[in-house]
Design an enzyme around this catalytic site. Sequence first.
Site: not given
Ligand code: ASP
Length: 345
Positions: A15, A59, A61, A92, A279
């Site tokens: 982000t 990103d 992810s 993330d 958990q």
């Molecule tokens: N979706 C973004 C990522 O992990 C969220 C972030 O940067 O905070 O790349």
Amino acid sequence: MTKTPNILLIYTGGTIGMVKDYKTGALRSFDFEKLVKHIPEINHLKCTINTISFEEPIDSSNMNTDDWVVISEIIEDNYEKFDGFVVLHGSDTMSYTASAISFMFENLSKPIIFTGSQLPIGDLRTDAKENLITSIEIASAQDNGNPIISEVCLYFEYKLYRGNRTTKINSEHFEAFTSPNFPPLGESGVHLKLNKQLIYKPTIIKPLKVRKRLDNNVAIIKIFPGITKVVIESILSSKGLKGVILETFGSGNAPTEKWFINLLKEAIKKGIQIVNVTQCISGSVIMGHYETSVELENIGVISGNDITTESALAKLMYLLGENIPKNKFKYFFERQLRGEITVIE
Ligand code: ASP
């Protein structure tokens, strides 16, 4: 006179450097050079900054073990030239990457600080500037010309954590991370306070070793009330599976049903390493404390103690990649390698 620290800023995406796609309205990664222009303040810091970016910022992810190797090689190739490293990364999966890099860097004697932000750097209310500026300050912090930090950390919203102790707890708040089982290594307010008692200090500087063989033939099974035999069976019979993180209830408890224990027992016999992690957001696994974990201990399940799931997964991939003999695996997993678990001596 001590020399000005040289810091390498590594941009992987996230982000912090994203912009809104004018067609879809979704956030996507952006050019790093433009990102740095939004923070002229970094030119006033008491260090020299060089930057390097992923060819295609991502990103987080989309991060995978190959990307972890790319990050590790950037640091390794520049290790001698720089005094500290700041890695800009999406939040993330930042805890996974920080954990993995901590295991991959043996005998680390310089700071590697991960940071990112919840809002893009160009946003009026962004948290990116503070996170970035303070991370650079932390990476430059020295005592008599020696770095104060010699470990992999994560800095976010005024707190510095040991990277492999962190977990992302909030997708909206600026305070996105916590370190449930280990106190912060530092806090930034009017002053930047680093807790030198908690920060890892190498006693002798040994040559750096970067371990890049990570085995991702692993799975995470989060058990839940009513989990079926078919589900466990199909995961444990996955082709090539070598290790499993079993996310259990409370202090490491799981169903005592015969089929469940037998499936785990067979998997362990086949050489699959099974690690018990709680958990719960904090606290540890204590196998044998309840009747519902006695059998797990008896069949040879490994205790993850108070490790986070993110760190357990990275440690599993790392130790499997190192080809630790099967009968020594439990011993090595249960030991503290990079401060990731609490070991009572
Ligand atoms: N979706 C973004 C990522 O992990 C969220 C972030 O940067 O905070 O790349």
